[in-house]
Design a protein around this motif. Structure first.
Motif, PDB file in Angstrom:
ATOM      1  N   ASP A   1     -11.742  19.763  11.476  1.00 30.82           N
ATOM      2  CA  ASP A   1     -11.257  19.725  10.104  1.00 30.82           C
ATOM      3  C   ASP A   1     -11.971  18.644   9.296  1.00 30.82           C
ATOM      4  OD1 ASP A   1      -9.416  21.709  10.641  1.00 30.82           O
ATOM      5  OD2 ASP A   1      -7.745  20.318  10.963  1.00 30.82           O
ATOM      6  N   PRO A   2     -12.367  18.958   8.075  1.00 30.74           N
ATOM      7  CA  PRO A   2     -12.887  17.902   7.196  1.00 30.74           C
ATOM      8  C   PRO A   2     -11.737  17.026   6.711  1.00 30.74           C
ATOM      9  CG  PRO A   2     -12.697  19.951   5.990  1.00 30.74           C
ATOM     10  CD  PRO A   2     -12.329  20.266   7.415  1.00 30.74           C
ATOM     11  N   LEU A   3     -12.056  15.796   6.348  1.00 29.56           N
ATOM     12  CA  LEU A   3     -11.035  14.913   5.787  1.00 29.56           C
ATOM     13  C   LEU A   3     -11.694  13.980   4.772  1.00 29.56           C
ATOM     14  CD1 LEU A   3      -7.938  14.277   6.162  1.00 29.56           C
ATOM     15  CD2 LEU A   3      -8.705  12.220   7.364  1.00 29.56           C
ATOM     16  N   VAL A   4     -11.133  13.950   3.585  1.00 33.36           N
ATOM     17  CA  VAL A   4     -11.614  13.103   2.493  1.00 33.36           C
ATOM     18  C   VAL A   4     -10.467  12.219   2.048  1.00 33.36           C
ATOM     19  CG1 VAL A   4     -12.581  13.075   0.157  1.00 33.36           C
ATOM     20  CG2 VAL A   4     -13.250  14.886   1.768  1.00 33.36           C
ATOM     21  N   ILE A   5     -10.783  10.962   1.714  1.00 34.67           N
ATOM     22  CA  ILE A   5      -9.769  10.096   1.106  1.00 34.67           C
ATOM     23  C   ILE A   5     -10.258   9.660  -0.264  1.00 34.67           C
ATOM     24  CG2 ILE A   5      -8.864   9.280   3.322  1.00 34.67           C
ATOM     25  CD1 ILE A   5     -10.512   6.666   1.427  1.00 34.67           C
ATOM     26  N   VAL A   6      -9.319   9.543  -1.158  1.00 36.93           N
ATOM     27  CA  VAL A   6      -9.553   8.931  -2.467  1.00 36.93           C
ATOM     28  C   VAL A   6      -8.636   7.725  -2.533  1.00 36.93           C
ATOM     29  CG1 VAL A   6      -9.540   9.221  -4.971  1.00 36.93           C
ATOM     30  CG2 VAL A   6     -10.126  11.152  -3.483  1.00 36.93           C
ATOM     31  N   ILE A   7      -9.202   6.584  -2.860  1.00 40.16           N
ATOM     32  CA  ILE A   7      -8.436   5.341  -2.898  1.00 40.16           C
ATOM     33  C   ILE A   7      -8.614   4.674  -4.251  1.00 40.16           C
ATOM     34  CG2 ILE A   7     -10.348   4.135  -1.755  1.00 40.16           C
ATOM     35  CD1 ILE A   7      -8.262   2.287  -0.464  1.00 40.16           C
ATOM     36  N   GLY A   8      -7.513   4.209  -4.801  1.00 37.46           N
ATOM     37  CA  GLY A   8      -7.529   3.488  -6.053  1.00 37.46           C
ATOM     38  C   GLY A   8      -6.624   2.277  -5.938  1.00 37.46           C
ATOM     39  N   LEU A   9      -6.901   1.251  -6.740  1.00 40.90           N
ATOM     40  CA  LEU A   9      -6.137   0.008  -6.706  1.00 40.90           C
ATOM     41  C   LEU A   9      -5.230  -0.087  -7.932  1.00 40.90           C
ATOM     42  CD1 LEU A   9      -8.926  -2.499  -5.577  1.00 40.90           C
ATOM     43  CD2 LEU A   9      -7.464  -1.018  -4.172  1.00 40.90           C
ATOM     44  N   ALA A  10      -4.002  -0.543  -7.695  1.00 41.62           N
ATOM     45  CA  ALA A  10      -3.018  -0.656  -8.783  1.00 41.62           C
ATOM     46  C   ALA A  10      -3.369  -1.805  -9.733  1.00 41.62           C
ATOM     47  CB  ALA A  10      -1.632  -0.865  -8.186  1.00 41.62           C
TER      48      ALA A  10
ATOM     49  N   ASP B   1      -3.355  -4.722  -7.393  1.00 41.28           N
ATOM     50  CA  ASP B   1      -4.512  -4.444  -6.540  1.00 41.28           C
ATOM     51  C   ASP B   1      -4.140  -3.807  -5.199  1.00 41.28           C
ATOM     52  OD1 ASP B   1      -6.340  -5.358  -8.443  1.00 41.28           O
ATOM     53  OD2 ASP B   1      -6.202  -7.413  -7.710  1.00 41.28           O
ATOM     54  N   GLY B   2      -2.886  -3.408  -5.051  1.00 42.77           N
ATOM     55  CA  GLY B   2      -2.509  -2.681  -3.843  1.00 42.77           C
ATOM     56  C   GLY B   2      -3.127  -1.294  -3.845  1.00 42.77           C
ATOM     57  N   PRO B   3      -3.581  -0.779  -2.690  1.00 45.83           N
ATOM     58  CA  PRO B   3      -4.253   0.515  -2.648  1.00 45.83           C
ATOM     59  C   PRO B   3      -3.300   1.701  -2.543  1.00 45.83           C
ATOM     60  CG  PRO B   3      -4.313  -0.481  -0.484  1.00 45.83           C
ATOM     61  CD  PRO B   3      -3.649  -1.488  -1.389  1.00 45.83           C
ATOM     62  N   PHE B   4      -3.664   2.771  -3.217  1.00 47.18           N
ATOM     63  CA  PHE B   4      -3.048   4.077  -3.039  1.00 47.18           C
ATOM     64  C   PHE B   4      -4.092   4.931  -2.332  1.00 47.18           C
ATOM     65  CE2 PHE B   4      -1.209   8.029  -5.406  1.00 47.18           C
ATOM     66  CZ  PHE B   4      -0.557   8.428  -4.258  1.00 47.18           C
ATOM     67  N   ILE B   5      -3.789   5.348  -1.106  1.00 45.98           N
ATOM     68  CA  ILE B   5      -4.748   6.068  -0.264  1.00 45.98           C
ATOM     69  C   ILE B   5      -4.288   7.518  -0.144  1.00 45.98           C
ATOM     70  CG2 ILE B   5      -5.848   6.190   2.000  1.00 45.98           C
ATOM     71  CD1 ILE B   5      -5.147   3.170   2.317  1.00 45.98           C
ATOM     72  N   VAL B   6      -5.028   8.412  -0.764  1.00 44.64           N
ATOM     73  CA  VAL B   6      -4.700   9.837  -0.770  1.00 44.64           C
ATOM     74  C   VAL B   6      -5.726  10.564   0.096  1.00 44.64           C
ATOM     75  CG1 VAL B   6      -4.426  11.901  -2.188  1.00 44.64           C
ATOM     76  CG2 VAL B   6      -3.720   9.662  -3.085  1.00 44.64           C
ATOM     77  N   SER B   7      -5.254  11.265   1.106  1.00 38.96           N
ATOM     78  CA  SER B   7      -6.162  12.002   1.989  1.00 38.96           C
ATOM     79  C   SER B   7      -5.862  13.495   1.903  1.00 38.96           C
ATOM     80  CB  SER B   7      -6.027  11.521   3.435  1.00 38.96           C
ATOM     81  OG  SER B   7      -4.696  11.610   3.896  1.00 38.96           O
ATOM     82  N   TYR B   8      -6.913  14.298   2.102  1.00 35.79           N
ATOM     83  CA  TYR B   8      -6.729  15.739   2.062  1.00 35.79           C
ATOM     84  C   TYR B   8      -7.789  16.413   2.916  1.00 35.79           C
ATOM     85  CZ  TYR B   8     -10.613  15.947  -1.287  1.00 35.79           C
ATOM     86  OH  TYR B   8     -11.840  15.847  -1.888  1.00 35.79           O
ATOM     87  N   SER B   9      -7.482  17.657   3.303  1.00 41.03           N
ATOM     88  CA  SER B   9      -8.401  18.469   4.099  1.00 41.03           C
ATOM     89  C   SER B   9      -8.542  19.825   3.408  1.00 41.03           C
ATOM     90  CB  SER B   9      -7.878  18.599   5.533  1.00 41.03           C
ATOM     91  OG  SER B   9      -8.823  19.266   6.357  1.00 41.03           O
ATOM     92  N   ASN B  10      -8.962  20.818   4.162  1.00 41.56           N
ATOM     93  CA  ASN B  10      -9.108  22.157   3.580  1.00 41.56           C
ATOM     94  C   ASN B  10      -7.960  23.073   3.972  1.00 41.56           C
ATOM     95  OD1 ASN B  10      -9.758  22.454   6.261  1.00 41.56           O
ATOM     96  ND2 ASN B  10     -11.697  23.528   5.920  1.00 41.56           N
ATOM     97  N   ARG B  11      -6.896  22.495   4.496  1.00 44.14           N
ATOM     98  CA  ARG B  11      -5.714  23.274   4.846  1.00 44.14           C
ATOM     99  C   ARG B  11      -4.620  23.054   3.807  1.00 44.14           C
ATOM    100  NH1 ARG B  11      -4.094  22.597  11.164  1.00 44.14           N
ATOM    101  NH2 ARG B  11      -6.134  22.121  12.101  1.00 44.14           N
ATOM    102  N   CYS B  12      -3.775  24.056   3.616  1.00 44.03           N
ATOM    103  CA  CYS B  12      -2.598  23.888   2.759  1.00 44.03           C
ATOM    104  C   CYS B  12      -1.729  25.129   2.907  1.00 44.03           C
ATOM    105  CB  CYS B  12      -2.993  23.688   1.297  1.00 44.03           C
ATOM    106  SG  CYS B  12      -3.721  25.132   0.498  1.00 44.03           S
TER     107      CYS B  12
ATOM    108  N   ALA C   1       0.850  -1.194   0.000  1.00 48.78           N
ATOM    109  CA  ALA C   1       0.000   0.000   0.000  1.00 48.78           C
ATOM    110  C   ALA C   1       0.880   1.236   0.000  1.00 48.78           C
ATOM    111  CB  ALA C   1      -0.934   0.009   1.208  1.00 48.78           C
ATOM    112  N   VAL C   2       0.363   2.308  -0.585  1.00 53.75           N
ATOM    113  CA  VAL C   2       1.034   3.606  -0.567  1.00 53.75           C
ATOM    114  C   VAL C   2       0.062   4.627   0.006  1.00 53.75           C
ATOM    115  CG1 VAL C   2       2.130   5.429  -1.924  1.00 53.75           C
ATOM    116  CG2 VAL C   2       2.505   3.030  -2.533  1.00 53.75           C
ATOM    117  N   LEU C   3       0.570   5.488   0.883  1.00 51.93           N
ATOM    118  CA  LEU C   3      -0.231   6.509   1.561  1.00 51.93           C
ATOM    119  C   LEU C   3       0.278   7.888   1.161  1.00 51.93           C
ATOM    120  CD1 LEU C   3       0.241   4.952   5.128  1.00 51.93           C
ATOM    121  CD2 LEU C   3      -1.376   4.221   3.349  1.00 51.93           C
ATOM    122  N   CYS C   4      -0.623   8.841   1.068  1.00 47.62           N
ATOM    123  CA  CYS C   4      -0.237  10.232   0.850  1.00 47.62           C
ATOM    124  C   CYS C   4      -1.217  11.103   1.623  1.00 47.62           C
ATOM    125  CB  CYS C   4      -0.246  10.574  -0.633  1.00 47.62           C
ATOM    126  SG  CYS C   4       0.238  12.289  -0.993  1.00 47.62           S
ATOM    127  N   CYS C   5      -0.764  11.660   2.717  1.00 46.06           N
ATOM    128  CA  CYS C   5      -1.629  12.430   3.603  1.00 46.06           C
ATOM    129  C   CYS C   5      -1.364  13.927   3.434  1.00 46.06           C
ATOM    130  CB  CYS C   5      -1.400  11.994   5.056  1.00 46.06           C
ATOM    131  SG  CYS C   5      -2.356  12.935   6.265  1.00 46.06           S
TER     132      CYS C   5
END
Length: 205
Positions: A196-205, A140-151, A113-117
């Protein structure tokens, strides 16, 4: 819905100065609040199997992995040596500006799995980076990308700053679909009603 054909100016930044210089001062702070962190950690607990090999992309001094789970090997990528050294979950780490060099010296299918927060908004070459992530993942390994409204607004790419959080999920889904990921889904982990809001987008390789 985000159009597939994104112009180059979509990935410009207000501050086009050297990113490694910008991130040189260590920032040992939380970039999302405790409720959002707890939601992300809970998601990781249920999604990442014990003993997995993980890549924490655009990492810092904390990876938000659950303390009650152990993993075979965790590699961290980031922009600041001090922050990565302070992260107790990393077995290995490296510093690299992905906007300059999006390819990584990592083996094919090295990770489960790969994470990107809260870092995706800074990528100026996202399709190259996402394709590289897919290369390092097992099938089929997941890439989990999370984000909020901060940057850091001067370092976020132009298109990110113009979009709602819902459309930001569509943008990340576009990155994933065009890079060969499948079964791409977005989930709201924290709605922002009490923090804080938090959303994840996940996709499989």
């Amino acid at each position: 819905m985000i159009n597939d054909d994104l112009p180059p100016q979509a990935f410009t930044k207000q501050d086009e100065g050297d990113d490694l210089a910008f991130y040189a001062p260590p920032r040992l702070v939380a970039h999302i609040d405790d409720c959002a962190i707890a939601a992300l950690t809970s998601f990781y607990r249920h999604r990442l199997p014990t003993g997995a090999r993980l890549l924490d992309l655009m990492s810092s001094w904390v990876s938000h992995l659950p303390d009650d789970r152990s993993y075979a090997h965790v590699v961290g990528h980031g922009m600041n040596v001090e922050e990565l050294l302070a992260n107790p979950r990393l077995d290995q780490w490296f510093v690299q500006d992905l906007n300059v060099r999006p390819t990584m010296a990592l083996a094919d299918q090295a990770f489960n799995a790969v994470l990107c927060c809260v870092g995706v908004q800074y990528l100026q070459r996202p399709f190259e980076v996402f394709a590289e992530v897919r290369r390092t993942l097992v099938p089929d390994g997941p890439f989990i990308v999370s984000y909020s409204n901060r940057c850091f607004p001067t370092k976020a790419v132009a298109i990110w700053r113009t979009l709602s959080m819902k459309d930001q999920a569509s943008l990340i889904s576009n990155y994933m679909n065009r890079s060969g990921f499948h079964d791409v889904e977005a989930h709201v982990l924290a709605d922002g009603g009490s923090g804080d809001p938090l959303v994840i987008v996940i996709g499989l390789a």
